[in-house]
Structures are given as C-alpha cells and as structure tokens.
Scaffold this motif. Structure first.
Motif, PDB file in Angstrom:
ATOM      1  N   LEU A  26       0.855  -1.187   0.000  1.00 15.09           N
ATOM      2  CA  LEU A  26       0.000   0.000   0.000  1.00 15.09           C
ATOM      3  C   LEU A  26       0.889   1.235   0.000  1.00 15.09           C
ATOM      4  O   LEU A  26       2.018   1.200   0.507  1.00 15.09           O
ATOM      5  CB  LEU A  26      -0.894   0.019   1.244  1.00 15.09           C
ATOM      6  CG  LEU A  26      -2.003  -1.026   1.306  1.00 15.09           C
ATOM      7  CD1 LEU A  26      -2.783  -0.888   2.611  1.00 15.09           C
ATOM      8  CD2 LEU A  26      -2.949  -0.881   0.111  1.00 15.09           C
ATOM      9  N   SER A  30      -2.600   6.913   2.219  1.00 15.33           N
ATOM     10  CA  SER A  30      -3.808   6.565   1.467  1.00 15.33           C
ATOM     11  C   SER A  30      -4.855   7.640   1.710  1.00 15.33           C
ATOM     12  O   SER A  30      -4.794   8.364   2.711  1.00 15.33           O
ATOM     13  CB  SER A  30      -4.346   5.205   1.929  1.00 15.33           C
ATOM     14  OG  SER A  30      -3.361   4.196   1.767  1.00 15.33           O
ATOM     15  N   HIS A  60      -4.285   3.947  -3.196  1.00 11.02           N
ATOM     16  CA  HIS A  60      -5.340   3.351  -2.368  1.00 11.02           C
ATOM     17  C   HIS A  60      -6.367   4.394  -1.943  1.00 11.02           C
ATOM     18  O   HIS A  60      -6.012   5.411  -1.345  1.00 11.02           O
ATOM     19  CB  HIS A  60      -4.723   2.688  -1.129  1.00 11.02           C
ATOM     20  CG  HIS A  60      -5.735   2.089  -0.193  1.00 11.02           C
ATOM     21  ND1 HIS A  60      -6.942   1.588  -0.622  1.00 11.02           N
ATOM     22  CD2 HIS A  60      -5.713   1.904   1.153  1.00 11.02           C
ATOM     23  CE1 HIS A  60      -7.624   1.126   0.418  1.00 11.02           C
ATOM     24  NE2 HIS A  60      -6.905   1.317   1.512  1.00 11.02           N
ATOM     25  N   ASP A  62     -10.026   4.724   0.161  1.00 11.44           N
ATOM     26  CA  ASP A  62     -10.834   4.018   1.154  1.00 11.44           C
ATOM     27  C   ASP A  62     -12.243   4.608   1.219  1.00 11.44           C
ATOM     28  O   ASP A  62     -12.412   5.815   1.418  1.00 11.44           O
ATOM     29  CB  ASP A  62     -10.157   4.136   2.528  1.00 11.44           C
ATOM     30  CG  ASP A  62     -10.931   3.423   3.616  1.00 11.44           C
ATOM     31  OD1 ASP A  62     -10.913   2.179   3.627  1.00 11.44           O
ATOM     32  OD2 ASP A  62     -11.561   4.102   4.460  1.00 11.44           O
ATOM     33  N   ILE A  94      -6.094   0.204  -5.438  1.00  7.13           N
ATOM     34  CA  ILE A  94      -6.617  -0.604  -4.344  1.00  7.13           C
ATOM     35  C   ILE A  94      -7.820   0.154  -3.775  1.00  7.13           C
ATOM     36  O   ILE A  94      -7.670   1.237  -3.196  1.00  7.13           O
ATOM     37  CB  ILE A  94      -5.546  -0.820  -3.253  1.00  7.13           C
ATOM     38  CG1 ILE A  94      -4.313  -1.522  -3.826  1.00  7.13           C
ATOM     39  CG2 ILE A  94      -6.139  -1.626  -2.093  1.00  7.13           C
ATOM     40  CD1 ILE A  94      -4.562  -2.885  -4.431  1.00  7.13           C
ATOM     41  N   SER A  96     -11.202   0.107  -1.321  1.00 10.24           N
ATOM     42  CA  SER A  96     -11.801  -0.605  -0.190  1.00 10.24           C
ATOM     43  C   SER A  96     -13.158  -0.014   0.136  1.00 10.24           C
ATOM     44  O   SER A  96     -13.415   1.168  -0.105  1.00 10.24           O
ATOM     45  CB  SER A  96     -10.891  -0.516   1.045  1.00 10.24           C
ATOM     46  OG  SER A  96     -10.642   0.824   1.397  1.00 10.24           O
TER      47      SER A  96
END
Ligand code: NDP
Length: 331
Positions: A26, A30, A60, A62, A94, A96
């Motif tokens: 990661l 982020s 990344h 989120d 990435i 999430s």
C-alpha cells in the motif's frame, strides 16, 4: 476536461509498504472519502483531489457504504470518477469499502453485522462504484449482537466469490482481532488488514493491538492520523469557518480547549523545527512504526492534500524528537 495520469506518478516519491505478511503493498499515505466527497460537496473539487492523489502515487482509496452525506453518495461520486478518469487504471488501484454502521432502513441495513447486511451491502457498493470487485472489504466495527463467526463468514463468502480480493476489520480490539483471524484462518482466508484510529493524540493501538497484528501477519492502516484536522496548524488562530470543527459534525469544537490548543502549539513548534508542517509531522509519526502500513488521511482541498503528501519528504525521527513529541502530547 479529460484526465491523463501523470507519467511521473511512480517516480519514487511515494513509498509503498508491504501489508503485513501479504504480497500486497500500500502507499505510505492513502486517501479516505469519509468526508468532502458526498452528494452535498462540490463534485469537481473531490474529483480534483482524487486526480491529484493518483498523480502523486496514492494508489489506495478508502470508502464505506455510508460515506456521504447522503449515505452511498461518496461511492457514487467515486464511481463517476472511476468511469471518467480512472477506468484504464483499475489494476493500479486498491479500492476498499466497508459495512457495519447504519445504512438503509429496517433491521437488515441498520447498525449490525449480519451476513444478510454485509453481503447485500457489498453488492450495493460494487454497483455504486461501478466495479466488479473491491480490493478490500471490511467489517466496519464490532457488532456485539452478531456472532463473530457469522460476520467473518460473510467476509469469507465475499472473498471466495471474488467480490473482495482481501478482507479486513476496523476498530476491533486485540482479543477480537485474534478471534476473527482464527475464524478466517479455518477457512484459509488471511486477515489482511486492520483499520484502527491512531494519532499522536490517540494511542489506543499501542499497548496490545500493534503487537497482535505483527504476530498475525496482518497489516495496519491508521485512520484519522491528523485527529480530524486538530493535528494541523489550522486551529491555532481560532476556528476557520470552513473547517470541520465549524460544521457541527464529527469533530466537536468542545475538543478545542485551551489545554489541547497548548499541546497542538507545542507540537507545531516541534514540526517547524523539523522543517515540516504539523500535518506532515503527524502523518510521519504514525508511519515511524513499521507495523503501520499506511496513514489514511482525509483532505478537503487539493492544497491540503499536497501539504499532507509532502510528509514523505521527511519520515525519519530522532529519538530526541520522539521524546519531545511524547512530552508535548502528555502535558
Ligand atoms: P484526518 O485526520 O486526516 O483529517 C482530515 C481532515 O483534516 C480534512 O478533511 C481537513 O478538514 C483537515 N486537513 C487535512 N489535511 C490538512 C492539512 N494539510 N492542513 C490543514 N487541514 C487539513 O482524517 P479523517 O478523519 O478525515 O479520516 C480519514 C479517513 O479515514 C476517512 O476518509 C476514512 O476513509 C477513514 N476513517 C475510517 C473510520 C473507521 O471507522 N474505519 C472512521 C474515520 C475515518 P477541514 O475540513 O477541517 O479542512
């Protein structure tokens, strides 16, 4: 206007860290879309922040089902940017999302963590974001009314179906983290990551959780490393009108006591002596521990993002600096 990603985005400025004992790295920093990316925010501002983050090596992002407001709108807005700007970069990202807090009316989308809720919520999130899978799906919180086996069973199913490549938990204490990891391990699903709050002002993870995660081989992504903006210079001369503490939301103005402001002022002095802003020092501070994979920040403007991402220019601390930070934070 159409977006072309900066070809220099992987030129070595952003460090990437291995998540626990997994094979996935990661970015050290982020970006989270909890606030500032909802339906009530200016879409183009959020889009500019997302573009800038990706241009600077932030791979990344989120999210959670209920980020907004209104609930779901941060995922929808991210989905728009995904379609217009990031579509060709899906394999560089990435993403999430999470479920566990209140989302939709009735007993199945309310505060809880039943299998019914998590599975349905993940399907909704995928639709809103316009993606076939998320990289990480989280149980957003401990739900004492649902057996842990059921909640972990939902994560296992999402993992097996390929709707989530990795699974995580957020804000679980060390004991429940251990139990969650054991239940997942029986199903041969690793507990990839834990997402706890962590900052100079909030160190609950230190006594037990970080050691537990290291032992389990689970990564750690620390949310609110700026203590929602308190660990920046912004509150030292009063409360700016556009700041989070003015908006009557998650950061209560009652936290801005003279005593807390004195702590922030001392920390600000230490940061200046390091040649950093306080935001940069606060981010570097959570990353000083190699067990912390990534610092999960928020940003309301591109300027804030740029300031915060420059934390990577100086991540190291002398032991004197660390001691001074501890003294400043404890007084
Ligand atoms: P931070 O502690 O990084 O606070 C971000 C806020 O601080 C910004 O929105 C902005 O607020 C202010 N700020 C940021 N950078 C600067 C800067 N350089 N200078 C001045 N002010 C700045 O994190 P958040 O609390 O926003 O949380 C980050 C992410 O963590 C969330 O988006 C979410 O993804 C995750 N999270 C997860 C939770 C969970 O339960 N798992 C709970 C909470 C967060 P302002 O409006 O005042 O300018």
């Amino acid at each position: 206007e159409p977006y072309t990603a900066d070809p220099a985005r992987y030129d070595g400025r952003m460090p990437y860290r291995r998540t626990g004992r997994s094979g996935l790295k990661l970015p050290a920093i982020s970006l989270g879309l909890w606030q500032n990316f909802g339906g009530t925010d200016v879409f183009e501002t959020g889009r500019a922040i997302l573009r800038r983050a990706f241009d600077r090596g932030v791979t990344h992002f989120d999210l959670a089902n209920n980020y907004g407001p209104p609930y779901g709108s941060a995922e929808e807005n991210f989905g728009r940017v995904m379609a217009s700007d990031f579509a060709r970069h899906r394999d560089e990202l990435i993403l999430s999302t999470k479920a566990g807090w209140d989302m939709w009316p009735g007993p199945y989308g309310d505060v809880g963590s039943s299998k019914k809720y998590l599975i349905a919520s993940c399907d909704q999130s995928l639709k809103r974001m316009g993606v076939d899978y998320v990289d990480i799906f989280y149980s957003h919180r401990v739900d004492p009314t649902t057996p842990l086996e059921e909640t972990m069973g939902a994560l296992v199913q999402l993992h097996r179906q390929g709707k989530a490549l990795y699974v995580g938990i957020s804000s679980y204490d060390a004991g429940l983290t251990r139990r969650a990891a054991a239940i997942l391990a029986e199903e041969k699903v690793p507990l990839f990551i834990h997402q706890p709050s962590y900052s100079i002002l909030n160190r609950w993870v230190e006594p037990e959780l970080l050691a537990t995660l290291e032992e389990l081989g689970t990564g750690c992504i620390a949310f609110s490393p700026l203590a929602q903006g308190m660990l920046t210079g912004k509150y030292l001369d009063g409360v700016p009108k556009d700041a989070r503490a003015s908006r009557g939301g998650s950061l209560s103005q009652s936290l801005l006591t003279e005593q807390n402001l004195a702590v922030i002022r001392r920390l600000n002095d230490i940061a200046q002596a390091r040649g950093q802003t306080l935001a940069q020092m606060a981010i570097a501070w959570v990353l000083r521990d190699p067990r912390v994979t990534s610092a999960l920040i928020g940003a309301r403007t591109v300027e804030q993002l740029d300031d915060s991402l420059d934390a990577v220019v100086r991540l190291d601390f002398t032991s004197d600096e660390l001691a001074a930070i501890d003294r400043a934070a404890q007084d």
